[in-house]
Design a protein around this motif. Sequence first.
Motif, PDB file in Angstrom:
ATOM      1  N   PHE A  39       0.836  -1.205   0.000  1.00  0.00           N
ATOM      2  CA  PHE A  39       0.000   0.000   0.000  1.00  0.00           C
ATOM      3  C   PHE A  39       0.870   1.254   0.000  1.00  0.00           C
ATOM      4  O   PHE A  39       0.638   2.188  -0.779  1.00  0.00           O
ATOM      5  CB  PHE A  39      -0.912  -0.016   1.228  1.00  0.00           C
ATOM      6  N   VAL A  40       1.875   1.283   0.872  1.00  0.00           N
ATOM      7  CA  VAL A  40       2.718   2.471   1.009  1.00  0.00           C
ATOM      8  C   VAL A  40       3.506   2.721  -0.275  1.00  0.00           C
ATOM      9  O   VAL A  40       3.658   3.864  -0.722  1.00  0.00           O
ATOM     10  CB  VAL A  40       3.654   2.313   2.222  1.00  0.00           C
ATOM     11  N   MET A  41       4.031   1.648  -0.869  1.00  0.00           N
ATOM     12  CA  MET A  41       4.796   1.821  -2.101  1.00  0.00           C
ATOM     13  C   MET A  41       3.937   2.449  -3.191  1.00  0.00           C
ATOM     14  O   MET A  41       4.340   3.417  -3.851  1.00  0.00           O
ATOM     15  CB  MET A  41       5.328   0.460  -2.573  1.00  0.00           C
ATOM     16  N   ALA A  42       2.719   1.927  -3.384  1.00  0.00           N
ATOM     17  CA  ALA A  42       1.851   2.468  -4.431  1.00  0.00           C
ATOM     18  C   ALA A  42       1.452   3.907  -4.126  1.00  0.00           C
ATOM     19  O   ALA A  42       1.399   4.749  -5.026  1.00  0.00           O
ATOM     20  CB  ALA A  42       0.613   1.586  -4.567  1.00  0.00           C
ATOM     21  N   PHE A  43       1.164   4.200  -2.873  1.00  0.00           N
ATOM     22  CA  PHE A  43       0.777   5.548  -2.471  1.00  0.00           C
ATOM     23  C   PHE A  43       1.882   6.549  -2.802  1.00  0.00           C
ATOM     24  O   PHE A  43       1.651   7.565  -3.454  1.00  0.00           O
ATOM     25  CB  PHE A  43       0.491   5.558  -0.964  1.00  0.00           C
ATOM     26  N   GLY A  44       3.098   6.254  -2.356  1.00  0.00           N
ATOM     27  CA  GLY A  44       4.185   7.199  -2.538  1.00  0.00           C
ATOM     28  C   GLY A  44       4.676   7.285  -3.962  1.00  0.00           C
ATOM     29  O   GLY A  44       4.848   8.386  -4.510  1.00  0.00           O
ATOM     30  N   MET A  45       4.882   6.139  -4.610  1.00  0.00           N
ATOM     31  CA  MET A  45       5.479   6.141  -5.942  1.00  0.00           C
ATOM     32  C   MET A  45       4.514   6.643  -7.006  1.00  0.00           C
ATOM     33  O   MET A  45       4.815   7.565  -7.768  1.00  0.00           O
ATOM     34  CB  MET A  45       5.976   4.739  -6.299  1.00  0.00           C
ATOM     35  N   PHE A  46       3.319   6.077  -7.072  1.00  0.00           N
ATOM     36  CA  PHE A  46       2.437   6.416  -8.178  1.00  0.00           C
ATOM     37  C   PHE A  46       1.778   7.779  -7.980  1.00  0.00           C
ATOM     38  O   PHE A  46       1.417   8.443  -8.955  1.00  0.00           O
ATOM     39  CB  PHE A  46       1.409   5.309  -8.388  1.00  0.00           C
ATOM     40  N   GLY A  47       1.614   8.198  -6.732  1.00  0.00           N
ATOM     41  CA  GLY A  47       1.191   9.570  -6.510  1.00  0.00           C
ATOM     42  C   GLY A  47       2.225  10.551  -7.015  1.00  0.00           C
ATOM     43  O   GLY A  47       1.907  11.569  -7.642  1.00  0.00           O
ATOM     44  N   ALA A  48       3.509  10.246  -6.779  1.00  0.00           N
ATOM     45  CA  ALA A  48       4.595  11.099  -7.263  1.00  0.00           C
ATOM     46  C   ALA A  48       4.708  11.056  -8.783  1.00  0.00           C
ATOM     47  O   ALA A  48       4.965  12.073  -9.436  1.00  0.00           O
ATOM     48  CB  ALA A  48       5.915  10.675  -6.626  1.00  0.00           C
ATOM     49  N   VAL A  49       4.500   9.883  -9.371  1.00  0.00           N
ATOM     50  CA  VAL A  49       4.574   9.744 -10.827  1.00  0.00           C
ATOM     51  C   VAL A  49       3.493  10.587 -11.502  1.00  0.00           C
ATOM     52  O   VAL A  49       3.735  11.225 -12.531  1.00  0.00           O
ATOM     53  CB  VAL A  49       4.437   8.261 -11.235  1.00  0.00           C
ATOM     54  N   PHE A  50       2.283  10.599 -10.935  1.00  0.00           N
ATOM     55  CA  PHE A  50       1.178  11.350 -11.539  1.00  0.00           C
ATOM     56  C   PHE A  50       1.558  12.816 -11.742  1.00  0.00           C
ATOM     57  O   PHE A  50       1.280  13.403 -12.786  1.00  0.00           O
ATOM     58  CB  PHE A  50      -0.064  11.253 -10.652  1.00  0.00           C
ATOM     59  N   VAL A  51       2.194  13.410 -10.753  1.00  0.00           N
ATOM     60  CA  VAL A  51       2.599  14.813 -10.858  1.00  0.00           C
ATOM     61  C   VAL A  51       3.891  14.946 -11.659  1.00  0.00           C
ATOM     62  O   VAL A  51       3.988  15.749 -12.596  1.00  0.00           O
ATOM     63  CB  VAL A  51       2.772  15.430  -9.462  1.00  0.00           C
ATOM     64  N   GLY A  52       4.884  14.142 -11.327  1.00  0.00           N
ATOM     65  CA  GLY A  52       6.196  14.292 -11.939  1.00  0.00           C
ATOM     66  C   GLY A  52       6.219  14.013 -13.429  1.00  0.00           C
ATOM     67  O   GLY A  52       6.988  14.644 -14.171  1.00  0.00           O
ATOM     68  N   ALA A  53       5.376  13.089 -13.892  1.00  0.00           N
ATOM     69  CA  ALA A  53       5.408  12.725 -15.309  1.00  0.00           C
ATOM     70  C   ALA A  53       4.963  13.862 -16.212  1.00  0.00           C
ATOM     71  O   ALA A  53       5.268  13.864 -17.408  1.00  0.00           O
ATOM     72  CB  ALA A  53       4.518  11.501 -15.550  1.00  0.00           C
ATOM     73  N   GLN A  54       4.223  14.834 -15.675  1.00  0.00           N
ATOM     74  CA  GLN A  54       3.759  15.966 -16.487  1.00  0.00           C
ATOM     75  C   GLN A  54       4.803  17.072 -16.602  1.00  0.00           C
ATOM     76  O   GLN A  54       4.665  17.975 -17.425  1.00  0.00           O
ATOM     77  CB  GLN A  54       2.484  16.540 -15.881  1.00  0.00           C
ATOM     78  N   PHE A  55       5.847  17.018 -15.772  1.00  0.00           N
ATOM     79  CA  PHE A  55       6.795  18.125 -15.679  1.00  0.00           C
ATOM     80  C   PHE A  55       7.516  18.394 -16.998  1.00  0.00           C
ATOM     81  O   PHE A  55       7.649  19.550 -17.430  1.00  0.00           O
ATOM     82  CB  PHE A  55       7.802  17.829 -14.564  1.00  0.00           C
ATOM     83  N   LEU A  56       8.012  17.336 -17.642  1.00  0.00           N
ATOM     84  CA  LEU A  56       8.822  17.522 -18.834  1.00  0.00           C
ATOM     85  C   LEU A  56       8.033  18.165 -19.967  1.00  0.00           C
ATOM     86  O   LEU A  56       8.600  18.895 -20.785  1.00  0.00           O
ATOM     87  CB  LEU A  56       9.397  16.183 -19.287  1.00  0.00           C
ATOM     88  N   GLN A  57       6.735  17.902 -20.052  1.00  0.00           N
ATOM     89  CA  GLN A  57       5.921  18.522 -21.094  1.00  0.00           C
ATOM     90  C   GLN A  57       5.370  19.877 -20.669  1.00  0.00           C
ATOM     91  O   GLN A  57       5.514  20.875 -21.378  1.00  0.00           O
ATOM     92  CB  GLN A  57       4.751  17.601 -21.457  1.00  0.00           C
ATOM     93  N   THR A  58       4.736  19.906 -19.493  1.00  0.00           N
ATOM     94  CA  THR A  58       4.035  21.111 -19.070  1.00  0.00           C
ATOM     95  C   THR A  58       4.985  22.262 -18.788  1.00  0.00           C
ATOM     96  O   THR A  58       4.685  23.422 -19.109  1.00  0.00           O
ATOM     97  CB  THR A  58       3.192  20.807 -17.812  1.00  0.00           C
ATOM     98  N   VAL A  59       6.136  21.978 -18.199  1.00  0.00           N
ATOM     99  CA  VAL A  59       7.062  23.037 -17.793  1.00  0.00           C
ATOM    100  C   VAL A  59       8.201  23.200 -18.795  1.00  0.00           C
ATOM    101  O   VAL A  59       8.544  24.318 -19.185  1.00  0.00           O
ATOM    102  CB  VAL A  59       7.627  22.765 -16.383  1.00  0.00           C
ATOM    103  N   GLN A  60       8.806  22.090 -19.234  1.00  0.00           N
ATOM    104  CA  GLN A  60       9.991  22.195 -20.075  1.00  0.00           C
ATOM    105  C   GLN A  60       9.708  22.100 -21.563  1.00  0.00           C
ATOM    106  O   GLN A  60      10.625  22.223 -22.372  1.00  0.00           O
ATOM    107  CB  GLN A  60      11.010  21.142 -19.645  1.00  0.00           C
TER     108      GLN A  60
END
Length: 475
Positions: free
Chosen positions: A270-291
């Motif tokens: 549970f903890v792994m999915a919470f931390g990793m995939f929650g972070a992926v949801f936000v982080g994966a947009q960075f390269l397109q949305t910001v850069q």
Amino acid sequence: MARLWTFVVTGIAVFMVTMDNLVVTNALPVIRVELNTGLEGLEWTVNAYTLTFAVFLLTAAALGDRFGRRRLLAIGLAVFTLASAAAALSPDIGTLVAARAVQGLGGAMVMPLTLTILADAVPPEKRGTALGIWGAMSGLGVGLGPVIGGAVVDQGSWQWIFWINVPVGLVLLPLVALLRESRGGAGRLDPLGVGLATVALFGLVFGLVRGGEHGWTSGPVLTSLVAGGVLLMVFLWWQARAPHPMVPLTLFRGRGVASRGFAIANGVAFVMAFGMFGAVFVGAQFLQTVQGYSPLEAGVRTLPWTAVPALAAPVSGILADRIGARWVLALSLALQAAGIGALGAIARPDVPYGELVLPFVLAGLGMGLFFAPIARVTLGFAPRGYEGVASGTSNTLRQLGTVLGVAVLGVVFSTVGGYADGQRFTDGMRAAELVGAVILAAGAVLATFLPATGEAVEDTPVPAVAKPLAAVAAD
């Protein structure tokens, strides 16, 4: 030959449904523009899939145990394939979210049954290798989802991230007939439990997703959160008393080593999915949305993150044999925490790509080491004959972790930052990544408390989820 087909069919099927957890991540910026939606719509695009996936996993496992795992796998593949076509044809965000929810239902039938069918098809002495292969395919699906999605969107349109499932599903469906049919000991259903869990989790996620935009004290948000919390308590109360519970709490609360190990293993998942995939949801947009990278360019640049799991997953089972599964799990979560934490620490709108590579590699290596050992300890601590229930319970909690991680870290992102400009996005991303890293680090500590072996299951009481298999068959 039959065993080979089992590896092929279950491997491709689990790859496909796990890929759809994150295949939309590099398409989210495009979907946001083309379907004229915001953060709430994007969160539901991800969570509609994972929420139905989570809620119906155990029901699907029970149906497979009772009516035949091969049969339910075929039905699940058909539902998943049709829902993928519906998602590709969606004209608006509401239709897309609905199609994703049905996709999750199909995925819930496929995911646990691939594991139990595979475990049944191989002898015990080869189960570690088989689970390693299954874990590798699961890890590949999760890891390559973003880059596959980015490549498809860049070369075609976002709709093609769903169309690509259709030919794969159509090819797999006739191959399922080559698998051996099997059943298990847990064949009773808990309709009230399914209903309570569905409404409770929907209420909690609905409140979390809407709270940042509409205010935490607004009537609909507050009502949704309170109602969801109350119904979750009612669900747990019912599970302790139901004759055939959806989640057999006896697996968690026994006094022996196996019950303690099962509870900790599921907490780690549970903890792994919470931390990793929650972070992926936000982080994966960075390269397109910001850069400003295209979906394909962003996908290629995340390859140090997404390709490393493919290299690490096959050796994770061997490593677990040598140093113990709990230490591999602790290491995997520590690496993920380091990678996500470093990503948050260095994030700024103009950060050079070279500075992102090491955090990506650390996070990817941690993901690759996780899936096979967690499957091993989950089945190892389960009573014999109840592998379907154990698999369904573990996957349910992991999917719930994903749902709540996306919702909670989405709240962190929207509270601290937003989509207004690159700096605002980066501020929100940094906060969300650091929160995710802290949660993953806590999971690494929790993993060290796992018992040293998953073989001592004799002290786990058999959960009251079904009649004995012979009695079920007689019905």
